[in-house]
Scaffold this motif. Structure first.
Motif, short mmCIF file in Angstrom:
data_model
loop_
_atom_site.label_atom_id
_atom_site.label_comp_id
_atom_site.label_asym_id
_atom_site.label_seq_id
_atom_site.Cartn_x
_atom_site.Cartn_y
_atom_site.Cartn_z
N GLN A 371 0.71 -1.24 -0.03
CA GLN A 371 0.10 -0.05 -0.17
C GLN A 371 0.83 1.35 0.05
O GLN A 371 0.65 2.28 -0.63
N TRP A 561 2.67 5.11 6.80
CA TRP A 561 1.43 4.56 6.98
C TRP A 561 0.47 5.69 7.48
O TRP A 561 -0.82 5.66 7.00
N TYR A 563 0.77 8.67 6.67
CA TYR A 563 0.47 9.69 5.68
C TYR A 563 -0.59 9.08 4.79
O TYR A 563 -1.33 9.48 4.18
N LEU A 564 -0.27 7.74 4.62
CA LEU A 564 -1.15 6.95 3.59
C LEU A 564 -2.67 6.86 3.99
O LEU A 564 -3.47 7.34 3.32
N SER A 565 -2.72 7.07 5.42
CA SER A 565 -4.23 6.92 5.97
C SER A 565 -4.74 8.45 5.66
O SER A 565 -6.04 8.37 5.87
N SER A 566 -3.95 9.13 5.28
CA SER A 566 -4.74 10.57 5.12
C SER A 566 -5.19 10.94 3.51
O SER A 566 -5.69 11.79 3.16
N VAL A 567 -4.66 9.80 2.98
CA VAL A 567 -5.03 10.08 1.29
C VAL A 567 -6.48 9.44 1.01
O VAL A 567 -7.32 8.82 2.01
N TRP A 568 -6.93 9.96 -0.13
CA TRP A 568 -8.42 9.58 -0.48
C TRP A 568 -8.51 8.15 -0.18
O TRP A 568 -7.56 7.35 -0.77
N PRO A 569 -9.58 7.56 0.28
CA PRO A 569 -9.94 6.09 0.21
C PRO A 569 -9.86 5.52 -1.03
O PRO A 569 -10.54 6.33 -2.02
N LEU A 570 -9.68 4.60 -1.26
CA LEU A 570 -9.26 3.60 -2.63
C LEU A 570 -9.69 2.30 -2.36
O LEU A 570 -9.10 1.66 -1.51
#
Ligand SMILES: [Cu+2]
Lengths: 571, 181
Positions: A371, A561, A563-570
């Motif tokens: 991810q 991780w 940082y990733l959790s703040s990105v648009w859900p996908l």
């Protein structure tokens, strides 16, 4: 053993060189340095173009220079040097004659022809397809043909290496098991054979496609097989430079492996699992399932990571033990403070180890997480990572080894000793900072292989944040510093080899063919007890350093991780 | 004393005892490797950002036909001198985005908080879908239609940058993605 002939003993190190092997080691090393020179000049052009303040080359020349830079550095410089390492690890360390020198020369000239042909293809201007040469974008047939010839040459070199191991075994030139460094070289050789086979599977059809004999190359199939070749080829380097680390620890400190079983086991993990890491280039691709991606990058990949973490511990650990035995026992780090920091053989090796572990290793795992890859796929983060692994790791380790080999192999004193002393610092620190800012810019999304980050003249341009420009600017400055370090290396080595002061030793003599065999191997005492490392001595300083690595690793991993959790859900 | 460039001193080196400090490090490193391994399946269950496994083989003709149908139905305006259509499809619908030398087509407008099925495919060579400043980066293949469910969270104007080298004008392959209320 009348077949053992044409040996000479190096008076300063006691190493024994078989004359044909020695010539091959020299010539491969020279071809490597020439490739490094060409790749370095191209690297300067690339960095001066990516620096928005200068933006030196036009787009077509930039992509051309970038393609040739990648190939000369990642393929030609490194693999020529690795051939030299293989011949050294087999023939010299085992005091054995080189098997089939004629075949080895054939391999060498094939590699030279391949490298020239490939450079010619890129120079034509119709083969700016990058190191990856992703189909369906096509290059001129000579581009692929050059790579194929080079690979065949390297394959021959691998078999000569294996043949030499067989000869050494048959002629009993050593007692017991092969040295650890030779074992590491054997690991590199096995991975190389797998890699070249994968390369043949993908490059031969692509070559046939480029001349019109194959109709269609599927892009996903290409990427999958290509990376089995492309990533594994970088893992030949990892195995080779880890072997070089062990060799330098042995040469400079007389350090012996903390434990043969652990170090060899870690090399074995490379052979078993490194190949699968190739999948981490495919994490953002459609048509491959998550299960496939997780198995290939993680289940097995992390066992290879484990192997690197083990080597990263046992190499400095062995040095610490050797230093402590010499009496540098005060506190946690006297052994390190009192290390020969002015000797480029050591400083280059140690900067290589630290840079590879902290920058290359950690970023590689983050990039290879299914991810998290979403955040940095194809951004500047990717070249940031591999400049840390391949350049700080492999190239610097090879540079350090060269400083040892010049007096031994070429019988010349090192020219410009002061410059040589500074070289690993200028190159190693320049390249580390360069990689770091590259990763920073990549985290902000700046793409790799991109001519103009200002997006000038675009219909719908994108404006990068000021921080991204700052990072790319600092990256360029650090890159120039690293190139200065590279230039010093080339100056020192070329000058030493051609104009360096000859080392004359009165008792130096070659044992010619008529005089017969190399000296018989010294039998070593067989004992089960009294082994040095276990029990009496630990390496507390190395353990502390390793814990610093682990903590940095854990923190940085989870920051990503988050940082990733703040990105648009996908999904 | 044999070093790493000599054969091991003990013929049966595999029976040498391993130092405690070495074992400790190996165990710690192994635990960390296992944690990293479990993070990926864990994120598939509890995390919200996972790349879809949905992909189909397709052809440029088929994919451009579906894209054209969407454009005909949902175009709300055109932009730039080239009159690139801007589509505003309803929430939950299929949104098609063509990647080709050197353009993304059409322009897309989505609503914040709604989910869409985004279809990506290349018409020619490999391209890279890089959504900025969100920083979502996906490989776009010719012949493979990749379907992702995306949920834009914040309104604003986003950029799509091609980040897979695709030829001399690669740097001109940029586009916009609008997220509205
Ligand atoms: Cu593109």
């Amino acid at each position: 053993m009348a077949i053992n002939r044409m040996f000479r003993t190096c008076p300063s190190t006691g190493l024994q060189f078989h004359q044909p092997a020695e010539a091959l080691i020299r010539w491969n090393a020279v071809a490597a340095v020439v490739s490094l020179l060409v790749g370095g000049i191209l690297g300067l052009l690339v960095v001066l173009t990516r620096w928005p303040a200068l933006h030196l080359l036009p787009a077509d020349a930039f992509y051309q220079a970038l393609t040739a830079h990648g190939l000369n550095m990642l393929v030609f410089w490194i693999i020529f040097f690795e051939m030299a390492v293989l011949y050294f690890a087999a023939s010299t360390l085992l005091r054995c004659r080189l098997a089939t020198p004629h075949m080895a020369w054939l391999g060498f000239w094939l590699m030279v022809a391949g490298a020239l042909l490939n450079n010619y293809a890129v120079w034509r201007g119709d083969s700016s397809v990058m190191f990856t040469s992703y189909a369906p974008m096509g290059a001129h047939p000579t581009f692929y043909l050059g790579l194929i010839l080079f690979a065949v040459g390297a394959l021959i070199g691998c078999f000569v290496f294996l043949g030499t191991l067989a000869v050494a075994k048959a002629e009993k030139t050593y007692v017991g098991s092969v040295p650890l460094v030779t074992f590491g070289a054997l690991t590199a050789c096995i991975i190389a054979i797998f890699t070249i086979a994968s390369g043949a599977i993908i490059l031969i059809p692509t070559f046939l496609w480029s001349v019109g004999l194959v109709g269609y190359i599927d892009s996903l199939m290409y990427r999958t097989v290509w990376w089995a070749f492309g990533h594994s080829s970088q893992q030949i380097n990892v195995s080779a430079h880890v072997a070089v680390w062990y060799a330098i620890a042995a040469i400079v400190f007389g350090a012996r492996p903390m434990n043969e079983k652990v170090s060899r086991g870690a090399f074995l993990l490379y052979i078993l699992f490194l190949q699968l890491a190739s999948a981490h280039h495919l994490l953002a691709d459609p048509g491959l399932t998550s299960n496939w991606k997780i198995f290939n990058t993680s289940y097995a990949f992390y066992l290879a990571v484990l192997a690197s973490m083990v080597h990263g511990f046992t190499v400095p650990g062995a040095i610490e033990l050797a230093q402590r035995e010499k009496g540098y026992t005060k506190g946690l780090f006297e052994w390190l403070r009192k290390a020969p920091w002015g000797n480029p053989v050591f400083s280059g090796m140690f900067i290589s180890l630290v840079g590879f572990g902290f920058l290359g290793g950690i970023s590689g795992v983050v990039l290879g997480t299914e991810q998290l890859n979403l955040l940095m796929h194809n951004t500047f983060y990717v070249p940031g990572h591999f400049h840390a692994t391949v350049v700080v790791g492999t190239t610097l380790a090879f540079m350090a080894l060269t400083y040892f080999l010049i007096p031994v192999l070429f019988r010349r004193e090192l020219a410009f000793p002061k410059l040589a002393q500074w070289q690993p610092y200028v190159f190693g620190i320049g390249m580390s900072v360069f990689s770091l800012f590259m990763m920073g810019a990549g985290t902000l999304g700046v793409p790799r292989r991109h001519w103009d980050m200002t997006m000038a003249g675009n219909l719908l341009p994108h404006e990068w944040p000021g921080t991204a420009y700052l990072m790319v600017g600092l990256m360029a400055l650090a890159g120039i510093l690293a190139i200065v370090g590279g230039a010093i290396y080339i100056l020192v080595t070329v000058w030493s080899v051609f104009f360096g002061k000859r080392i004359e030793t009165p008792d130096f003599k070659r044992v010619s063919a008529r005089d017969g065999a190399a000296p018989a191997p010294q039998p070593v005492a067989v004992s089960l007890t009294g082994h040095g490392s276990a029990g009496h001595m630990a390496a507390p300083g190395t353990f502390v350093l390793a814990m610093v690595l682990l903590v940095s690793f854990v923190l940085y991993y989870f920051v990503n991780w988050r940082y990733l959790s703040s990105v648009w859900p996908l999904s | 004393m044999p070093t790493a460039i000599d054969p091991p001193k003990n013929r049966v080196w595999w029976k040498d005892p391993v130092d405690k400090v070495e074992i400790t490090w190996i165990v710690l490193a192994l635990i960390w490797c296992l944690i990293m391994f479990f993070m990926m399946p864990y994120w598939h269950v509890y995390g919200k950002q996972n790349l879809s496994n949905e992909a189909y083989r397709s052809t440029p003709e088929l994919f451009s036909r579906k894209t054209q149908e969407m454009v005909d139905k949902y175009t709300v305006r055109t932009e730039t001198d080239q009159k690139i259509p801007v589509v505003h499809p309803p929430a939950g619908s299929d949104v098609y985005l063509i990647a080709r030398l050197w353009q993304w087509w059409p322009l897309v407008e989505l609503e914040a908080g709604k989910s869409y099925r985004l279809h990506l495919m290349s018409m020619d060579w490999l391209h890279g879908f890089s959504l900025q400043p969100e920083n979502i980066n996906i490989q776009v293949h010719p012949g493979y239609e990749h379907v992702l469910t995306v949920t834009p969270t914040k309104e604003g104007t986003y950029s799509i940058v091609c980040n897979e080298y695709c030829g001399i004008n690669h740097h001109t392959m940029t586009s916009k993605l609008y997220v509205v209320k």
